[in-house]
Design a protein around this motif. Sequence first.
Motif: not given
Lengths: 296, 284
Positions: A98-99, B2-3, B9-12
Amino acid sequence: MSLAIKGRQVAERKLAIYLLALPIAFLLSVTVYPLLHTISLSVHDFRTGAFVGTQNFLRAFNDPALVASVRVTVIYVCVAVLSEAVLGLLAAVVINRSVSSPLLRGLIYSVMIVPMVTPSVAAGVIARLIYIPGYGILNYVLRAAGIISRDVLWLSTPSSAMFCVLSVDIWQWTPFVFLVLFAGLTAVPRDIVEAALVDGASGVELFRYVELPFLKNLLLMVVMFRFADTFRVFDHVMALTGGGPGSATEFLSVYLYRIAFKFWNLNYAAAIAIFVVIVASILMYFLGKVLTSEVA
Amino acid sequence: MLGSRAHHAIWRHIVQVLIIAGLLGYMFPFFWMVSTSLKPKSEFYTYPPSLLPGHPSFGAFSSVLIGRGYITLLGNSIVICLSAVIFILALSLLIAYPLTRLSLPARVKTGILQWILSLRFLPPIVVVVPIFAIIRTAGLYDRPVSLIFLYSAFGLPFAVWMVKGFLQEVPKELEEAAWVDGASRSYAFFRILLPLLAPGILATAVISFALSWSEFLFALILTATPRAQTFPVGVWGLVTQFQIIWNEMAAVGVISVIVPVCLLLFGRRYVLSALTFGVIREKS
Protein backbone atom coordinates in the motif's frame (compact mmCIF):
# COMPACT_ATOMS: atom_id res chain seq x y z
CA MET A 1 50.99 -23.99 -11.42
CA SER A 2 54.05 -21.84 -11.96
CA LEU A 3 56.58 -21.36 -9.21
CA ALA A 4 55.96 -17.61 -8.99
CA ILE A 5 52.25 -18.09 -8.32
CA LYS A 6 52.97 -20.81 -5.82
CA GLY A 7 55.49 -18.55 -4.06
CA ARG A 8 52.93 -15.78 -3.84
CA GLN A 9 50.37 -18.19 -2.44
CA VAL A 10 52.76 -19.32 0.29
CA ALA A 11 53.54 -15.69 1.14
CA GLU A 12 49.83 -14.89 1.29
CA ARG A 13 49.16 -17.81 3.60
CA LYS A 14 51.94 -16.71 5.89
CA LEU A 15 50.57 -13.18 6.00
CA ALA A 16 47.06 -14.52 6.64
CA ILE A 17 48.30 -16.50 9.63
CA TYR A 18 50.12 -13.47 11.06
CA LEU A 19 47.04 -11.28 10.69
CA LEU A 20 44.58 -13.83 12.05
CA ALA A 21 46.65 -15.06 14.99
CA LEU A 22 46.10 -12.17 17.37
CA PRO A 23 42.32 -11.60 16.94
CA ILE A 24 41.57 -15.32 16.99
CA ALA A 25 43.64 -15.85 20.11
CA PHE A 26 41.75 -12.93 21.65
CA LEU A 27 38.35 -14.43 20.76
CA LEU A 28 39.40 -17.84 22.07
CA SER A 29 40.54 -16.33 25.36
CA VAL A 30 37.22 -14.57 25.95
CA THR A 31 34.86 -17.30 24.79
CA VAL A 32 36.33 -20.76 24.59
CA TYR A 33 38.62 -20.51 27.61
CA PRO A 34 35.78 -19.32 29.91
CA LEU A 35 33.60 -22.14 28.57
CA LEU A 36 36.24 -24.68 29.57
CA HIS A 37 36.46 -22.95 32.93
CA THR A 38 32.68 -23.27 33.27
CA ILE A 39 32.93 -27.01 32.68
CA SER A 40 35.57 -27.31 35.36
CA LEU A 41 33.50 -25.25 37.82
CA SER A 42 30.43 -27.37 37.15
CA VAL A 43 32.05 -30.60 38.36
CA HIS A 44 33.34 -29.18 41.65
CA ASP A 45 31.62 -28.44 44.96
CA PHE A 46 31.12 -24.78 45.73
CA ARG A 47 32.00 -24.96 49.44
CA THR A 48 34.88 -27.43 49.52
CA GLY A 49 36.06 -27.16 45.93
CA ALA A 50 36.26 -30.97 45.83
CA PHE A 51 35.53 -32.88 42.62
CA VAL A 52 31.90 -34.01 42.72
CA GLY A 53 31.37 -35.26 39.19
CA THR A 54 27.79 -34.96 38.04
CA GLN A 55 26.35 -33.91 41.41
CA ASN A 56 25.62 -30.33 40.32
CA PHE A 57 23.90 -31.62 37.20
CA LEU A 58 21.79 -34.09 39.16
CA ARG A 59 20.78 -31.25 41.43
CA ALA A 60 19.79 -29.22 38.39
CA PHE A 61 17.49 -31.99 37.16
CA ASN A 62 15.71 -32.05 40.53
CA ASP A 63 15.54 -28.30 41.02
CA PRO A 64 11.91 -27.14 40.86
CA ALA A 65 12.99 -23.51 40.49
CA LEU A 66 15.04 -24.41 37.41
CA VAL A 67 12.13 -26.36 35.95
CA ALA A 68 9.89 -23.33 36.53
CA SER A 69 12.50 -21.12 34.92
CA VAL A 70 12.74 -23.36 31.86
CA ARG A 71 8.97 -23.33 31.63
CA VAL A 72 8.63 -19.53 31.62
CA THR A 73 11.59 -19.22 29.25
CA VAL A 74 9.94 -21.58 26.77
CA ILE A 75 6.68 -19.65 26.99
CA TYR A 76 8.52 -16.37 26.57
CA VAL A 77 10.59 -17.51 23.59
CA CYS A 78 7.64 -19.09 21.79
CA VAL A 79 5.19 -16.24 22.28
CA ALA A 80 7.73 -13.52 21.54
CA VAL A 81 9.22 -15.13 18.43
CA LEU A 82 5.86 -16.17 17.04
CA SER A 83 4.25 -12.76 17.60
CA GLU A 84 7.21 -10.91 16.17
CA ALA A 85 7.35 -13.13 13.11
CA VAL A 86 3.61 -12.93 12.40
CA LEU A 87 3.25 -9.21 13.09
CA GLY A 88 6.45 -8.33 11.25
CA LEU A 89 5.47 -10.42 8.21
CA LEU A 90 1.94 -9.02 8.15
CA ALA A 91 3.14 -5.44 8.44
CA ALA A 92 5.80 -5.95 5.76
CA VAL A 93 3.32 -7.39 3.24
CA VAL A 94 0.56 -4.84 3.90
CA ILE A 95 2.87 -1.83 3.94
CA ASN A 96 4.76 -2.99 0.87
CA ARG A 97 1.53 -3.28 -1.10
CA SER A 98 0.00 0.00 0.00
CA VAL A 99 2.93 2.41 0.33
CA SER A 100 4.81 3.37 -2.79
CA SER A 101 5.86 6.92 -1.95
CA PRO A 102 9.62 6.93 -1.26
CA LEU A 103 9.13 9.64 1.35
CA LEU A 104 6.76 7.55 3.45
CA ARG A 105 8.94 4.47 2.98
CA GLY A 106 11.96 6.43 4.18
CA LEU A 107 9.99 7.66 7.18
CA ILE A 108 8.99 4.09 8.05
CA TYR A 109 12.62 2.93 7.87
CA SER A 110 13.73 5.78 10.12
CA VAL A 111 11.03 5.29 12.72
CA MET A 112 11.36 1.51 12.88
CA ILE A 113 15.09 1.58 13.52
CA VAL A 114 14.70 3.58 16.76
CA PRO A 115 13.31 0.81 19.01
CA MET A 116 16.11 -1.47 17.77
CA VAL A 117 18.88 0.80 19.03
CA THR A 118 17.13 1.59 22.31
CA PRO A 119 19.02 -0.04 25.18
CA SER A 120 16.81 -2.77 26.61
CA VAL A 121 17.18 -1.36 30.10
CA ALA A 122 15.75 1.91 28.80
CA ALA A 123 12.93 -0.04 27.14
CA GLY A 124 12.21 -1.45 30.59
CA VAL A 125 12.06 2.09 31.98
CA ILE A 126 9.64 3.15 29.25
CA ALA A 127 7.42 0.16 30.00
CA ARG A 128 7.42 1.04 33.68
CA LEU A 129 6.14 4.52 32.90
CA ILE A 130 3.25 2.86 31.11
CA TYR A 131 2.35 -0.06 33.37
CA ILE A 132 3.07 1.22 36.85
CA PRO A 133 -0.01 1.83 39.08
CA GLY A 134 -0.59 5.49 39.86
CA TYR A 135 1.40 7.30 37.22
CA GLY A 136 1.22 4.62 34.50
CA ILE A 137 -0.85 5.79 31.56
CA LEU A 138 -2.28 2.40 30.59
CA ASN A 139 -4.55 2.14 33.64
CA TYR A 140 -5.80 5.64 33.00
CA VAL A 141 -6.58 4.95 29.36
CA LEU A 142 -8.36 1.68 30.16
CA ARG A 143 -10.38 3.36 32.91
CA ALA A 144 -11.32 6.27 30.68
CA ALA A 145 -12.46 3.78 28.04
CA GLY A 146 -14.54 1.99 30.64
CA ILE A 147 -12.75 -1.33 30.22
CA ILE A 148 -11.60 -1.58 33.83
CA SER A 149 -13.02 0.05 36.94
CA ARG A 150 -9.99 -0.26 39.24
CA ASP A 151 -6.28 0.07 38.56
CA VAL A 152 -4.70 -3.21 37.45
CA LEU A 153 -1.41 -4.07 39.16
CA TRP A 154 0.24 -5.04 35.88
CA LEU A 155 3.67 -5.80 37.27
CA SER A 156 2.64 -7.63 40.42
CA THR A 157 0.30 -10.30 39.05
CA PRO A 158 2.12 -13.31 37.54
CA SER A 159 0.26 -13.56 34.24
CA SER A 160 0.15 -9.84 33.53
CA ALA A 161 3.83 -9.46 34.50
CA MET A 162 4.65 -12.02 31.81
CA PHE A 163 2.51 -10.03 29.41
CA CYS A 164 4.36 -6.80 30.29
CA VAL A 165 7.79 -8.34 29.77
CA LEU A 166 6.68 -9.89 26.48
CA SER A 167 5.16 -6.65 25.26
CA VAL A 168 8.51 -4.89 25.59
CA ASP A 169 10.27 -7.55 23.51
CA ILE A 170 7.57 -7.51 20.86
CA TRP A 171 7.52 -3.71 20.71
CA GLN A 172 11.28 -3.52 20.44
CA TRP A 173 11.95 -6.33 17.97
CA THR A 174 8.98 -6.64 15.63
CA PRO A 175 10.55 -3.73 13.69
CA PHE A 176 13.62 -5.91 13.09
CA VAL A 177 11.54 -8.68 11.51
CA PHE A 178 9.53 -6.08 9.64
CA LEU A 179 12.56 -4.22 8.23
CA VAL A 180 14.26 -7.36 6.96
CA LEU A 181 11.12 -8.70 5.29
CA PHE A 182 10.02 -5.30 4.01
CA ALA A 183 13.38 -4.89 2.32
CA GLY A 184 13.25 -8.50 1.11
CA LEU A 185 9.92 -7.82 -0.60
CA THR A 186 11.49 -5.13 -2.79
CA ALA A 187 13.47 -7.97 -4.37
CA VAL A 188 10.30 -9.67 -5.64
CA PRO A 189 10.36 -9.02 -9.42
CA ARG A 190 7.63 -6.64 -10.49
CA ASP A 191 6.72 -8.67 -13.61
CA ILE A 192 6.05 -11.84 -11.62
CA VAL A 193 3.62 -9.95 -9.38
CA GLU A 194 1.92 -8.41 -12.40
CA ALA A 195 1.69 -11.73 -14.22
CA ALA A 196 0.05 -13.25 -11.15
CA LEU A 197 -2.42 -10.37 -10.94
CA VAL A 198 -3.27 -10.65 -14.65
CA ASP A 199 -3.94 -14.34 -14.07
CA GLY A 200 -6.45 -13.25 -11.46
CA ALA A 201 -4.57 -14.12 -8.29
CA SER A 202 -6.20 -12.80 -5.12
CA GLY A 203 -4.22 -10.91 -2.48
CA VAL A 204 -3.93 -14.04 -0.36
CA GLU A 205 -2.83 -16.16 -3.32
CA LEU A 206 -0.25 -13.53 -4.26
CA PHE A 207 1.14 -13.82 -0.75
CA ARG A 208 1.01 -17.60 -0.63
CA TYR A 209 2.54 -18.36 -4.03
CA VAL A 210 4.69 -15.34 -4.89
CA GLU A 211 5.76 -13.33 -1.85
CA LEU A 212 6.14 -16.03 0.77
CA PRO A 213 8.49 -18.24 -1.29
CA PHE A 214 10.70 -15.18 -1.81
CA LEU A 215 10.77 -14.39 1.89
CA LYS A 216 11.17 -17.93 3.18
CA ASN A 217 14.92 -17.91 3.74
CA LEU A 218 14.94 -14.44 5.24
CA LEU A 219 12.08 -15.33 7.53
CA LEU A 220 13.90 -18.42 8.71
CA MET A 221 16.99 -16.35 9.36
CA VAL A 222 15.30 -13.60 11.40
CA VAL A 223 13.38 -16.18 13.37
CA MET A 224 16.66 -17.88 14.30
CA PHE A 225 18.16 -14.56 15.38
CA ARG A 226 15.12 -13.75 17.47
CA PHE A 227 15.20 -17.26 18.93
CA ALA A 228 18.78 -16.82 20.11
CA ASP A 229 18.14 -13.35 21.50
CA THR A 230 14.88 -14.07 23.31
CA PHE A 231 16.52 -17.14 24.80
CA ARG A 232 19.04 -14.93 26.63
CA VAL A 233 16.49 -12.29 27.71
CA PHE A 234 17.79 -10.41 30.74
CA ASP A 235 18.11 -6.62 30.57
CA HIS A 236 14.56 -5.35 30.36
CA VAL A 237 13.32 -8.05 32.75
CA MET A 238 15.74 -6.77 35.38
CA ALA A 239 14.47 -3.22 34.87
CA LEU A 240 10.81 -4.14 34.76
CA THR A 241 10.06 -7.04 37.11
CA GLY A 242 13.40 -8.29 38.41
CA GLY A 243 12.12 -11.83 37.77
CA GLY A 244 8.99 -11.43 39.87
CA PRO A 245 6.39 -11.51 41.09
CA GLY A 246 7.58 -14.72 42.75
CA SER A 247 9.31 -16.45 39.89
CA ALA A 248 6.75 -15.58 37.23
CA THR A 249 9.31 -13.90 34.97
CA GLU A 250 12.46 -15.57 36.25
CA PHE A 251 13.90 -16.58 32.90
CA LEU A 252 17.01 -18.75 32.61
CA SER A 253 19.43 -15.82 32.53
CA VAL A 254 17.74 -14.18 35.50
CA TYR A 255 17.74 -17.43 37.48
CA LEU A 256 21.37 -18.09 36.64
CA TYR A 257 22.24 -14.54 37.70
CA ARG A 258 20.48 -15.06 41.03
CA ILE A 259 22.21 -18.40 41.73
CA ALA A 260 25.63 -17.00 40.82
CA PHE A 261 25.57 -13.47 42.15
CA LYS A 262 22.97 -13.51 44.92
CA PHE A 263 23.59 -16.99 46.39
CA TRP A 264 27.20 -17.05 45.17
CA ASN A 265 26.95 -20.70 44.16
CA LEU A 266 29.19 -20.29 41.13
CA ASN A 267 29.55 -24.05 40.67
CA TYR A 268 25.85 -24.79 40.48
CA ALA A 269 25.42 -21.77 38.20
CA ALA A 270 28.13 -23.24 35.96
CA ALA A 271 26.18 -26.50 35.68
CA ILE A 272 23.07 -24.58 34.62
CA ALA A 273 25.20 -22.61 32.18
CA ILE A 274 26.38 -25.86 30.55
CA PHE A 275 22.76 -26.87 30.14
CA VAL A 276 22.01 -23.51 28.50
CA VAL A 277 25.03 -23.88 26.20
CA ILE A 278 23.83 -27.27 25.01
CA VAL A 279 20.40 -25.93 24.12
CA ALA A 280 21.96 -22.84 22.48
CA SER A 281 24.31 -25.04 20.45
CA ILE A 282 21.45 -27.07 19.05
CA LEU A 283 19.80 -23.83 17.92
CA MET A 284 23.11 -22.62 16.52
CA TYR A 285 23.58 -25.77 14.52
CA PHE A 286 20.32 -25.25 12.68
CA LEU A 287 21.06 -21.60 12.13
CA GLY A 288 24.44 -22.46 10.64
CA LYS A 289 22.72 -24.72 8.12
CA VAL A 290 20.31 -22.01 7.05
CA LEU A 291 22.98 -19.33 6.80
CA THR A 292 25.45 -21.35 4.79
CA SER A 293 22.85 -21.98 2.14
CA GLU A 294 21.84 -18.32 2.27
CA VAL A 295 25.07 -16.36 2.54
CA ALA A 296 27.92 -18.46 1.20
CA MET B 1 -12.46 -0.83 -14.53
CA LEU B 2 -12.34 2.88 -13.70
CA GLY B 3 -14.62 2.29 -10.73
CA SER B 4 -12.37 -0.39 -9.35
CA ARG B 5 -9.33 1.82 -9.82
CA ALA B 6 -10.96 4.70 -7.92
CA HIS B 7 -11.99 2.27 -5.24
CA HIS B 8 -8.43 1.05 -5.07
CA ALA B 9 -7.07 4.60 -4.69
CA ILE B 10 -9.43 5.38 -1.80
CA TRP B 11 -8.46 2.12 -0.12
CA ARG B 12 -4.78 3.00 -0.46
CA HIS B 13 -5.34 6.40 1.13
CA ILE B 14 -7.13 4.83 4.07
CA VAL B 15 -4.32 2.33 4.58
CA GLN B 16 -1.72 5.08 4.38
CA VAL B 17 -3.50 7.13 7.02
CA LEU B 18 -3.71 4.03 9.20
CA ILE B 19 0.02 3.39 8.73
CA ILE B 20 0.93 6.93 9.78
CA ALA B 21 -1.36 6.59 12.79
CA GLY B 22 0.32 3.28 13.58
CA LEU B 23 3.77 4.87 13.40
CA LEU B 24 2.65 7.61 15.79
CA GLY B 25 1.24 4.97 18.12
CA TYR B 26 4.50 3.08 17.94
CA MET B 27 6.39 6.17 18.97
CA PHE B 28 3.98 6.99 21.81
CA PRO B 29 6.08 5.28 24.52
CA PHE B 30 9.01 7.51 23.57
CA PHE B 31 6.78 10.57 23.63
CA TRP B 32 5.50 9.60 27.07
CA MET B 33 9.03 9.15 28.36
CA VAL B 34 10.19 12.53 27.04
CA SER B 35 7.08 14.23 28.40
CA THR B 36 7.60 12.62 31.81
CA SER B 37 11.23 13.67 31.91
CA LEU B 38 10.23 17.32 31.48
CA LYS B 39 7.60 17.36 34.21
CA PRO B 40 8.46 18.94 37.55
CA LYS B 41 7.82 16.77 40.60
CA SER B 42 4.55 18.47 41.55
CA GLU B 43 2.85 17.25 38.37
CA PHE B 44 3.01 13.59 39.34
CA TYR B 45 0.25 13.79 41.88
CA THR B 46 -2.44 15.16 39.59
CA TYR B 47 -5.04 12.79 38.24
CA PRO B 48 -5.52 12.15 35.35
CA PRO B 49 -1.83 12.25 34.35
CA SER B 50 -1.33 15.03 31.80
CA LEU B 51 -0.01 14.22 28.36
CA LEU B 52 2.22 17.26 28.19
CA PRO B 53 4.17 18.82 31.03
CA GLY B 54 2.39 21.92 32.39
CA HIS B 55 5.62 23.68 33.25
CA PRO B 56 8.37 21.90 31.30
CA SER B 57 11.80 22.05 32.87
CA PHE B 58 15.14 20.31 32.57
CA GLY B 59 15.31 20.02 36.34
CA ALA B 60 15.23 16.23 36.29
CA PHE B 61 18.15 16.09 33.87
CA SER B 62 20.35 18.35 35.95
CA SER B 63 19.39 16.69 39.24
CA VAL B 64 20.22 13.23 37.88
CA LEU B 65 23.38 14.17 35.98
CA ILE B 66 24.85 16.59 38.51
CA GLY B 67 22.99 15.85 41.74
CA ARG B 68 23.36 12.08 41.50
CA GLY B 69 26.63 12.34 39.63
CA TYR B 70 25.38 10.31 36.66
CA ILE B 71 27.53 12.45 34.43
CA THR B 72 30.44 10.26 35.56
CA LEU B 73 28.61 7.14 34.37
CA LEU B 74 27.85 8.85 31.08
CA GLY B 75 31.55 9.62 30.71
CA ASN B 76 32.46 6.02 31.57
CA SER B 77 30.04 4.70 28.97
CA ILE B 78 31.40 6.99 26.27
CA VAL B 79 35.03 6.16 27.03
CA ILE B 80 34.38 2.42 27.25
CA CYS B 81 32.27 2.25 24.10
CA LEU B 82 34.61 4.42 22.01
CA SER B 83 37.62 2.35 23.06
CA ALA B 84 35.76 -0.85 22.32
CA VAL B 85 34.77 0.46 18.89
CA ILE B 86 38.40 1.19 18.01
CA PHE B 87 39.45 -2.32 19.02
CA ILE B 88 36.49 -3.87 17.22
CA LEU B 89 37.30 -2.05 13.97
CA ALA B 90 40.97 -2.94 14.07
CA LEU B 91 40.38 -6.59 14.96
CA SER B 92 37.55 -7.08 12.49
CA LEU B 93 39.72 -5.75 9.66
CA LEU B 94 42.51 -8.08 10.79
CA ILE B 95 40.11 -11.00 10.48
CA ALA B 96 38.08 -9.96 7.45
CA TYR B 97 40.99 -8.90 5.24
CA PRO B 98 42.76 -12.29 5.08
CA LEU B 99 39.42 -14.08 4.72
CA THR B 100 38.40 -12.05 1.69
CA ARG B 101 41.70 -11.03 0.09
CA LEU B 102 44.31 -13.72 0.73
CA SER B 103 44.43 -17.20 -0.71
CA LEU B 104 43.40 -19.60 2.01
CA PRO B 105 41.68 -22.96 1.61
CA ALA B 106 37.93 -22.34 1.26
CA ARG B 107 37.23 -24.75 4.10
CA VAL B 108 39.42 -22.75 6.47
CA LYS B 109 37.68 -19.53 5.48
CA THR B 110 34.12 -20.77 5.97
CA GLY B 111 35.19 -22.62 9.10
CA ILE B 112 36.52 -19.45 10.74
CA LEU B 113 33.53 -17.40 9.61
CA GLN B 114 31.04 -19.93 10.93
CA TRP B 115 32.86 -20.23 14.23
CA ILE B 116 32.81 -16.44 14.61
CA LEU B 117 29.13 -16.34 13.73
CA SER B 118 28.41 -19.05 16.29
CA LEU B 119 29.92 -16.80 18.97
CA ARG B 120 27.19 -14.29 18.18
CA PHE B 121 24.77 -16.91 19.49
CA LEU B 122 26.66 -17.70 22.65
CA PRO B 123 24.50 -16.35 25.48
CA PRO B 124 26.84 -14.10 27.54
CA ILE B 125 25.29 -15.38 30.76
CA VAL B 126 26.96 -18.78 30.29
CA VAL B 127 30.48 -17.32 30.31
CA VAL B 128 29.79 -14.61 32.85
CA VAL B 129 30.61 -16.79 35.86
CA PRO B 130 34.16 -17.74 34.83
CA ILE B 131 34.79 -14.29 33.39
CA PHE B 132 33.81 -12.82 36.75
CA ALA B 133 36.24 -15.18 38.50
CA ILE B 134 39.05 -14.41 36.05
CA ILE B 135 38.55 -10.63 36.21
CA ARG B 136 38.54 -10.77 40.02
CA THR B 137 41.80 -12.72 40.24
CA ALA B 138 43.39 -10.42 37.66
CA GLY B 139 42.53 -7.45 39.86
CA LEU B 140 40.44 -5.86 37.12
CA TYR B 141 37.11 -5.88 38.95
CA ASP B 142 35.36 -2.50 38.82
CA ARG B 143 37.77 -1.19 36.18
CA PRO B 144 36.68 0.20 32.81
CA VAL B 145 39.42 -1.77 31.08
CA SER B 146 37.71 -5.11 31.74
CA LEU B 147 34.53 -3.87 30.07
CA ILE B 148 36.49 -2.52 27.10
CA PHE B 149 38.07 -5.95 26.74
CA LEU B 150 34.74 -7.80 26.87
CA TYR B 151 32.81 -5.42 24.66
CA SER B 152 35.56 -5.70 22.05
CA ALA B 153 35.25 -9.47 22.10
CA PHE B 154 31.48 -9.72 22.08
CA GLY B 155 31.07 -6.97 19.50
CA LEU B 156 33.55 -8.62 17.18
CA PRO B 157 31.44 -11.38 15.54
CA PHE B 158 28.87 -8.95 14.21
CA ALA B 159 31.53 -6.50 13.04
CA VAL B 160 33.52 -9.22 11.24
CA TRP B 161 30.48 -10.24 9.23
CA MET B 162 29.68 -6.65 8.37
CA VAL B 163 33.23 -5.72 7.37
CA LYS B 164 33.51 -8.93 5.38
CA GLY B 165 30.40 -7.96 3.41
CA PHE B 166 31.73 -4.48 2.69
CA LEU B 167 35.15 -5.84 1.68
CA GLN B 168 33.59 -8.25 -0.78
CA GLU B 169 31.90 -5.34 -2.53
CA VAL B 170 35.20 -3.64 -3.37
CA PRO B 171 36.68 -5.24 -6.50
CA LYS B 172 40.06 -6.84 -5.88
CA GLU B 173 41.29 -5.42 -9.21
CA LEU B 174 41.59 -1.93 -7.70
CA GLU B 175 44.34 -3.08 -5.34
CA GLU B 176 45.94 -5.30 -7.96
CA ALA B 177 46.25 -2.33 -10.28
CA ALA B 178 48.12 -0.50 -7.54
CA TRP B 179 50.47 -3.45 -7.04
CA VAL B 180 51.25 -3.47 -10.75
CA ASP B 181 52.20 0.18 -10.39
CA GLY B 182 54.67 -0.90 -7.71
CA ALA B 183 52.67 -0.11 -4.58
CA SER B 184 53.17 -2.36 -1.56
CA ARG B 185 50.33 -4.39 -0.11
CA SER B 186 50.07 -2.13 2.92
CA TYR B 187 50.09 0.99 0.75
CA ALA B 188 47.25 -0.45 -1.34
CA PHE B 189 45.36 -1.33 1.83
CA PHE B 190 45.67 2.03 3.58
CA ARG B 191 45.54 4.34 0.59
CA ILE B 192 43.12 2.56 -1.74
CA LEU B 193 41.02 0.00 0.09
CA LEU B 194 40.44 1.81 3.38
CA PRO B 195 39.08 5.06 1.85
CA LEU B 196 36.66 3.00 -0.25
CA LEU B 197 35.56 1.13 2.85
CA ALA B 198 35.05 4.30 4.89
CA PRO B 199 31.22 4.40 4.78
CA GLY B 200 31.01 0.72 5.70
CA ILE B 201 33.52 1.18 8.50
CA LEU B 202 31.48 4.11 9.79
CA ALA B 203 28.30 2.01 9.83
CA THR B 204 30.15 -0.79 11.62
CA ALA B 205 31.41 1.74 14.15
CA VAL B 206 27.92 3.12 14.75
CA ILE B 207 26.39 -0.31 15.29
CA SER B 208 29.26 -1.54 17.45
CA PHE B 209 28.91 1.58 19.55
CA ALA B 210 25.15 1.12 19.90
CA LEU B 211 25.58 -2.54 20.91
CA SER B 212 28.23 -1.73 23.52
CA TRP B 213 26.19 1.23 24.70
CA SER B 214 23.19 -1.03 25.44
CA GLU B 215 25.19 -3.76 27.16
CA PHE B 216 23.99 -4.37 30.68
CA LEU B 217 24.85 -7.84 32.00
CA PHE B 218 28.65 -7.58 32.08
CA ALA B 219 28.48 -4.00 33.34
CA LEU B 220 26.16 -5.06 36.15
CA ILE B 221 28.36 -7.94 37.27
CA LEU B 222 31.83 -6.49 36.79
CA THR B 223 31.39 -3.02 38.26
CA ALA B 224 30.45 -1.75 41.70
CA THR B 225 31.20 1.96 41.88
CA PRO B 226 31.05 5.04 39.64
CA ARG B 227 34.68 4.36 38.86
CA ALA B 228 33.63 1.91 36.17
CA GLN B 229 29.81 1.73 36.18
CA THR B 230 28.20 2.43 32.83
CA PHE B 231 25.06 4.40 32.13
CA PRO B 232 22.67 1.41 31.78
CA VAL B 233 23.73 0.28 35.26
CA GLY B 234 22.80 3.75 36.48
CA VAL B 235 19.43 3.53 34.74
CA TRP B 236 18.79 0.21 36.47
CA GLY B 237 19.93 1.67 39.80
CA LEU B 238 17.20 4.32 39.63
CA VAL B 239 14.51 1.82 38.67
CA THR B 240 15.17 -0.52 41.55
CA GLN B 241 15.14 2.17 44.20
CA PHE B 242 12.49 1.95 46.87
CA GLN B 243 11.02 5.31 46.06
CA ILE B 244 11.01 5.90 42.34
CA ILE B 245 11.33 9.44 41.08
CA TRP B 246 9.49 9.36 37.77
CA ASN B 247 10.97 12.37 36.06
CA GLU B 248 14.55 11.36 36.88
CA MET B 249 13.91 7.81 35.72
CA ALA B 250 12.48 9.12 32.45
CA ALA B 251 15.38 11.54 32.08
CA VAL B 252 18.00 8.78 32.23
CA GLY B 253 15.89 6.80 29.77
CA VAL B 254 15.86 9.76 27.39
CA ILE B 255 19.62 10.20 27.61
CA SER B 256 20.28 6.53 26.95
CA VAL B 257 18.08 6.60 23.84
CA ILE B 258 19.28 9.94 22.47
CA VAL B 259 22.93 8.91 22.19
CA PRO B 260 22.48 5.98 19.74
CA VAL B 261 19.74 7.83 17.84
CA CYS B 262 22.07 10.78 17.26
CA LEU B 263 24.71 8.39 15.97
CA LEU B 264 22.20 6.93 13.53
CA LEU B 265 22.06 10.30 11.80
CA PHE B 266 25.42 9.29 10.35
CA GLY B 267 24.94 6.84 7.55
CA ARG B 268 21.42 5.64 8.29
CA ARG B 269 21.35 3.75 5.02
CA TYR B 270 24.46 1.73 5.80
CA VAL B 271 23.33 1.05 9.33
CA LEU B 272 19.98 -0.19 8.07
CA SER B 273 21.71 -2.34 5.50
CA ALA B 274 23.97 -3.82 8.14
CA LEU B 275 21.28 -4.38 10.74
CA THR B 276 19.24 -6.33 8.23
CA PHE B 277 22.14 -8.48 6.93
CA GLY B 278 22.50 -6.40 3.80
CA VAL B 279 18.95 -6.99 2.60
CA ILE B 280 18.29 -3.26 2.48
CA ARG B 281 20.27 -1.83 -0.40
CA GLU B 282 18.12 1.16 -1.13
CA LYS B 283 19.63 4.33 -2.46
CA SER B 284 18.22 7.09 -0.30
